[in-house]
Design a protein around this motif. Structure first.
Motif, PDB file in Angstrom:
ATOM      1  N   GLU A  87     -14.524-115.424 -48.076  1.00 51.61           N
ATOM      2  CA  GLU A  87     -13.988-116.683 -47.604  1.00 51.61           C
ATOM      3  C   GLU A  87     -14.708-117.772 -47.225  1.00 51.61           C
ATOM      4  OE1 GLU A  87     -11.242-113.288 -47.092  1.00 51.61           O
ATOM      5  OE2 GLU A  87     -13.083-113.653 -46.269  1.00 51.61           O
ATOM      6  N   LYS A  88     -14.303-119.120 -47.725  1.00 51.83           N
ATOM      7  CA  LYS A  88     -14.883-120.109 -47.457  1.00 51.83           C
ATOM      8  C   LYS A  88     -14.318-120.739 -45.978  1.00 51.83           C
ATOM      9  CE  LYS A  88     -16.814-120.256 -51.490  1.00 51.83           C
ATOM     10  NZ  LYS A  88     -18.259-120.288 -51.558  1.00 51.83           N
ATOM     11  N   MET A  89     -15.168-121.520 -45.319  1.00 47.17           N
ATOM     12  CA  MET A  89     -15.078-122.013 -43.940  1.00 47.17           C
ATOM     13  C   MET A  89     -13.929-123.190 -44.159  1.00 47.17           C
ATOM     14  SD  MET A  89     -17.856-123.419 -41.196  1.00 47.17           S
ATOM     15  CE  MET A  89     -18.255-124.464 -42.222  1.00 47.17           C
ATOM     16  N   PRO A  90     -12.863-123.289 -43.578  1.00 52.72           N
ATOM     17  CA  PRO A  90     -11.989-124.339 -43.616  1.00 52.72           C
ATOM     18  C   PRO A  90     -12.370-125.541 -42.991  1.00 52.72           C
ATOM     19  CG  PRO A  90     -11.125-122.643 -42.111  1.00 52.72           C
ATOM     20  CD  PRO A  90     -12.436-122.275 -42.486  1.00 52.72           C
ATOM     21  N   VAL A  91     -11.919-126.409 -43.578  1.00 50.35           N
ATOM     22  CA  VAL A  91     -12.156-128.053 -43.066  1.00 50.35           C
ATOM     23  C   VAL A  91     -11.510-128.264 -41.676  1.00 50.35           C
ATOM     24  CG1 VAL A  91     -12.169-130.488 -43.304  1.00 50.35           C
ATOM     25  CG2 VAL A  91     -12.813-128.984 -45.310  1.00 50.35           C
ATOM     26  N   PRO A  92     -11.921-128.642 -40.364  1.00 42.89           N
ATOM     27  CA  PRO A  92     -11.279-128.810 -39.343  1.00 42.89           C
ATOM     28  C   PRO A  92     -10.335-130.027 -39.623  1.00 42.89           C
ATOM     29  CG  PRO A  92     -13.654-128.571 -38.758  1.00 42.89           C
ATOM     30  CD  PRO A  92     -13.575-128.601 -40.294  1.00 42.89           C
ATOM     31  N   ASP A  93      -9.099-129.937 -39.044  1.00 41.47           N
ATOM     32  CA  ASP A  93      -8.052-130.971 -39.381  1.00 41.47           C
ATOM     33  C   ASP A  93      -8.560-132.363 -38.990  1.00 41.47           C
ATOM     34  OD1 ASP A  93      -6.396-128.718 -40.382  1.00 41.47           O
ATOM     35  OD2 ASP A  93      -5.271-128.857 -38.350  1.00 41.47           O
ATOM     36  N   ARG A 124     -10.933-133.821 -41.789  1.00 42.27           N
ATOM     37  CA  ARG A 124     -10.367-133.516 -43.261  1.00 42.27           C
ATOM     38  C   ARG A 124     -10.415-134.904 -44.228  1.00 42.27           C
ATOM     39  NH1 ARG A 124      -8.280-130.080 -46.846  1.00 42.27           N
ATOM     40  NH2 ARG A 124      -8.574-128.711 -45.316  1.00 42.27           N
ATOM     41  N   ASN A 125     -10.189-135.861 -43.331  1.00 43.31           N
ATOM     42  CA  ASN A 125     -10.231-137.398 -44.121  1.00 43.31           C
ATOM     43  C   ASN A 125     -11.488-137.942 -44.334  1.00 43.31           C
ATOM     44  OD1 ASN A 125      -7.336-137.636 -44.167  1.00 43.31           O
ATOM     45  ND2 ASN A 125      -7.156-138.596 -42.086  1.00 43.31           N
ATOM     46  N   SER A 126     -12.342-137.623 -43.074  1.00 41.25           N
ATOM     47  CA  SER A 126     -13.779-138.249 -43.419  1.00 41.25           C
ATOM     48  C   SER A 126     -14.229-137.113 -44.534  1.00 41.25           C
ATOM     49  CB  SER A 126     -14.667-137.821 -42.231  1.00 41.25           C
ATOM     50  OG  SER A 126     -15.913-138.070 -42.219  1.00 41.25           O
ATOM     51  N   HIS A 146     -26.900-141.034 -55.104  1.00 38.39           N
ATOM     52  CA  HIS A 146     -26.113-139.866 -54.356  1.00 38.39           C
ATOM     53  C   HIS A 146     -27.082-138.920 -53.401  1.00 38.39           C
ATOM     54  CE1 HIS A 146     -27.297-138.351 -58.282  1.00 38.39           C
ATOM     55  NE2 HIS A 146     -26.799-137.300 -58.013  1.00 38.39           N
ATOM     56  N   LYS A 147     -28.317-138.815 -54.321  1.00 33.15           N
ATOM     57  CA  LYS A 147     -29.279-137.901 -53.401  1.00 33.15           C
ATOM     58  C   LYS A 147     -29.739-138.546 -52.151  1.00 33.15           C
ATOM     59  CE  LYS A 147     -29.010-134.612 -56.615  1.00 33.15           C
ATOM     60  NZ  LYS A 147     -28.519-133.352 -56.308  1.00 33.15           N
ATOM     61  N   PHE A 148     -29.814-139.919 -52.141  1.00 28.21           N
ATOM     62  CA  PHE A 148     -30.411-140.746 -51.057  1.00 28.21           C
ATOM     63  C   PHE A 148     -29.207-140.524 -50.079  1.00 28.21           C
ATOM     64  CE2 PHE A 148     -33.427-142.804 -53.925  1.00 28.21           C
ATOM     65  CZ  PHE A 148     -34.675-142.550 -53.510  1.00 28.21           C
ATOM     66  N   TYR A 149     -28.110-140.657 -50.464  1.00 24.58           N
ATOM     67  CA  TYR A 149     -26.907-140.678 -49.564  1.00 24.58           C
ATOM     68  C   TYR A 149     -26.822-139.168 -49.125  1.00 24.58           C
ATOM     69  CZ  TYR A 149     -22.156-140.846 -48.084  1.00 24.58           C
ATOM     70  OH  TYR A 149     -21.006-140.943 -47.292  1.00 24.58           O
ATOM     71  N   GLN A 150     -26.992-138.244 -49.587  1.00 20.78           N
ATOM     72  CA  GLN A 150     -27.002-136.839 -48.915  1.00 20.78           C
ATOM     73  C   GLN A 150     -28.502-136.690 -48.160  1.00 20.78           C
ATOM     74  OE1 GLN A 150     -26.369-133.611 -52.057  1.00 20.78           O
ATOM     75  NE2 GLN A 150     -25.951-135.142 -53.375  1.00 20.78           N
ATOM     76  N   GLY A 151     -29.400-137.436 -48.209  1.00 18.79           N
ATOM     77  CA  GLY A 151     -30.553-137.272 -47.552  1.00 18.79           C
ATOM     78  C   GLY A 151     -31.619-136.531 -48.089  1.00 18.79           C
ATOM     79  N   LYS A 152     -31.287-136.415 -49.560  1.00 17.08           N
ATOM     80  CA  LYS A 152     -32.446-135.412 -50.221  1.00 17.08           C
ATOM     81  C   LYS A 152     -33.547-136.667 -50.884  1.00 17.08           C
ATOM     82  CE  LYS A 152     -29.303-131.818 -50.911  1.00 17.08           C
ATOM     83  NZ  LYS A 152     -28.458-131.011 -52.075  1.00 17.08           N
ATOM     84  N   THR A 153     -34.378-137.215 -49.930  1.00 18.59           N
ATOM     85  CA  THR A 153     -35.030-138.110 -50.450  1.00 18.59           C
ATOM     86  C   THR A 153     -35.883-137.847 -51.629  1.00 18.59           C
ATOM     87  OG1 THR A 153     -35.231-138.988 -48.207  1.00 18.59           O
ATOM     88  CG2 THR A 153     -36.920-139.797 -49.792  1.00 18.59           C
ATOM     89  N   ASP A 174     -12.651-127.797 -49.127  1.00 16.77           N
ATOM     90  CA  ASP A 174     -13.335-126.979 -48.182  1.00 16.77           C
ATOM     91  C   ASP A 174     -14.581-126.655 -48.663  1.00 16.77           C
ATOM     92  OD1 ASP A 174     -11.120-126.799 -46.710  1.00 16.77           O
ATOM     93  OD2 ASP A 174     -10.331-124.942 -47.577  1.00 16.77           O
ATOM     94  N   ASP A 175     -14.887-126.575 -50.166  1.00 14.25           N
ATOM     95  CA  ASP A 175     -16.050-126.133 -50.762  1.00 14.25           C
ATOM     96  C   ASP A 175     -16.992-127.300 -50.595  1.00 14.25           C
ATOM     97  OD1 ASP A 175     -15.076-123.823 -51.434  1.00 14.25           O
ATOM     98  OD2 ASP A 175     -14.961-124.298 -53.588  1.00 14.25           O
ATOM     99  N   PHE A 176     -16.695-128.766 -50.666  1.00  8.75           N
ATOM    100  CA  PHE A 176     -17.358-129.695 -50.602  1.00  8.75           C
ATOM    101  C   PHE A 176     -17.932-129.877 -48.990  1.00  8.75           C
ATOM    102  CE2 PHE A 176     -18.192-134.042 -49.417  1.00  8.75           C
ATOM    103  CZ  PHE A 176     -19.201-134.307 -50.243  1.00  8.75           C
ATOM    104  N   TYR A 177     -17.176-129.328 -48.063  1.00 10.31           N
ATOM    105  CA  TYR A 177     -17.494-129.399 -46.704  1.00 10.31           C
ATOM    106  C   TYR A 177     -18.436-128.446 -46.374  1.00 10.31           C
ATOM    107  CZ  TYR A 177     -16.912-128.565 -41.753  1.00 10.31           C
ATOM    108  OH  TYR A 177     -17.220-128.502 -40.423  1.00 10.31           O
ATOM    109  N   GLU A 178     -18.370-127.389 -46.835  1.00 10.24           N
ATOM    110  CA  GLU A 178     -19.214-126.311 -46.674  1.00 10.24           C
ATOM    111  C   GLU A 178     -20.869-126.446 -47.200  1.00 10.24           C
ATOM    112  OE1 GLU A 178     -20.032-121.384 -47.373  1.00 10.24           O
ATOM    113  OE2 GLU A 178     -18.208-122.458 -48.159  1.00 10.24           O
ATOM    114  N   GLN A 179     -20.722-127.239 -48.393  1.00  8.51           N
ATOM    115  CA  GLN A 179     -21.947-127.363 -49.160  1.00  8.51           C
ATOM    116  C   GLN A 179     -22.506-128.786 -48.989  1.00  8.51           C
ATOM    117  OE1 GLN A 179     -21.622-126.339 -53.349  1.00  8.51           O
ATOM    118  NE2 GLN A 179     -20.095-125.094 -52.992  1.00  8.51           N
ATOM    119  N   TYR A 180     -21.753-129.644 -48.614  1.00  6.85           N
ATOM    120  CA  TYR A 180     -22.432-131.023 -48.756  1.00  6.85           C
ATOM    121  C   TYR A 180     -22.194-131.963 -47.540  1.00  6.85           C
ATOM    122  CZ  TYR A 180     -23.197-130.112 -53.624  1.00  6.85           C
ATOM    123  OH  TYR A 180     -23.432-129.442 -54.754  1.00  6.85           O
ATOM    124  N   TYR A 181     -21.167-131.766 -46.536  1.00  5.34           N
ATOM    125  CA  TYR A 181     -20.879-132.415 -45.622  1.00  5.34           C
ATOM    126  C   TYR A 181     -21.931-132.700 -44.674  1.00  5.34           C
ATOM    127  CZ  TYR A 181     -18.156-134.992 -42.054  1.00  5.34           C
ATOM    128  OH  TYR A 181     -17.816-135.911 -41.290  1.00  5.34           O
TER     129      TYR A 181
END
Length: 327
Positions: free
Chosen positions: A248-254, A257-259, A280-287, A319-326
């Motif tokens: 199972e994926k880790m749910p986004v804390p309530d 969620r908006n952030s 978008h890569k710079f925004y993720q911190g992947k310089t 939920d997937d975005f939170y786990e992988q990219y947030y």
């Protein structure tokens, strides 16, 4: 702040490209510089100072409470910083669950500062150890050594950190149970005072059954203290190959969620509109990836790839975005 910087970077980037294509070169370059500055500002650590209201506490107790609160807040940030940098997805996910539990406890203490003394073991032992172990694991990852001893130590650190989620929850339960005991004592005194004044509980007399509050008789109605079910996304057992996650994926804390949703939309917009420059890569911190996109922008390969990435971000479950990219 990070989402605001990302949104500003998106607007400035689109405006800069528009100006460059319409013979407003100076303005376009200035906007692109502003875009880069906004992305850089969004990567800086965000210092959100949460102050504890100790106005109702005695001076000595207030000083101690403020010291404990500051330590708890800093250790929480240490764990969060390590969680974002750790590359092991299983451990990062487990630390995310721990942070949710820690946030619940700290939110409770913030609302009830008189209870911070009851959280002493959590603050000075569990969270302190979690911060130290998380940083040690992060440092071992940074060495990029894969010797047998390094792998063994990393596995031990990982296994130890897994158990902290339950420890956090147990400490929170103890704090709540202490409050329930205090409430029980207060209600008992109130009941005795009412009886002394000749006021009785008519419903109790009619039923003939005593009405008692007993914090030891079982779990409270809120569910705190019940036997816990395995958490979604938690690492639950250790096998021969190491820790085995549940699917199972880790749910986004309530409260996030908006952030997370805003960050997902911003990343999608940056990838589609400014992906050729790796925004978008710079925004993720992947310089490094961002620089690679700029170097290869003349081939148009980054353009096609970033459009696909942007569409993927847009339709990805939160939920997937939170786990992988947030971050």
């Amino acid at each position: 702040m990070r989402n605001i910087c990302g949104l500003l970077a998106l607007i400035l980037g689109i405006g800069g490209i528009y100006c460059l294509t319409n013979d407003y070169g100076a303005a376009g370059l200035l906007m692109l510089v502003g875009m880069g500055a906004s992305i850089y500002r969004g990567q800086l650590p965000q210092k959100v100072v949460r102050k504890l209201d100790v106005s109702q506490l005695a001076d000595a107790q207030a000083d101690s409470a403020l010291e404990d609160w500051e330590k708890a807040r800093l250790d929480y940030e240490r764990v969060e910083t390590a969680r974002r940098k750790i590359r092991d997805s299983q451990l990062s996910q487990q630390l995310g669950l721990m942070q949710q539990e820690a946030a619940r406890l700290l939110n409770y203490v913030e609302k009830h500062p008189e209870r911070i003394a009851a959280a002493n073991r959590f603050i000075h032992y569990y969270q302190d150890r979690a911060a130290n172990l998380s940083e040690q694991y992060m440092e071992l990852e940074d060495t990029k050594l894969e010797t047998g001893q390094v792998r063994q130590v990393k596995a031990q650190l990982k296994e130890t950190l897994v158990s902290f989620d339950e420890a956090y929850s147990a400490e929170f339960t103890k704090i709540i149970n202490n409050q329930l005991l205090d409430m029980e004592a207060e209600l008992t005194v109130m009941k005795q005072s009412l009886e002394a004044e000749g006021i009785s509980n008519n419903r109790q007399e009619m039923s003939g059954e005593p009405v008692e509050l007993n914090a030891h008789s079982g779990p409270p109605a809120t569910g705190i203290g019940r036997k816990k079910r395995p958490r979604r996304g938690a690492v639950t057992k250790v096998g021969r190959q190491g820790l085995e996650p549940v699917p199972e994926k880790m749910p986004v804390p309530d409260n996030l969620r908006n952030s997370v949703l805003m960050q997902k939309l911003i990343m999608s917009g940056l990838a589609i509109a400014l992906g050729t420059l790796g925004a978008h890569k710079f925004y993720q911190g992947k310089t490094k990836w961002g620089v690679a996109y700029i170097v290869l922008c003349w081939t148009l390969i980054p353009t096609f790839v970033s459009i696909i990435e942007g569409i993927r971000y847009f339709f990805m479950p939160v939920d997937d975005f939170y786990e992988q990219y947030y971050r």
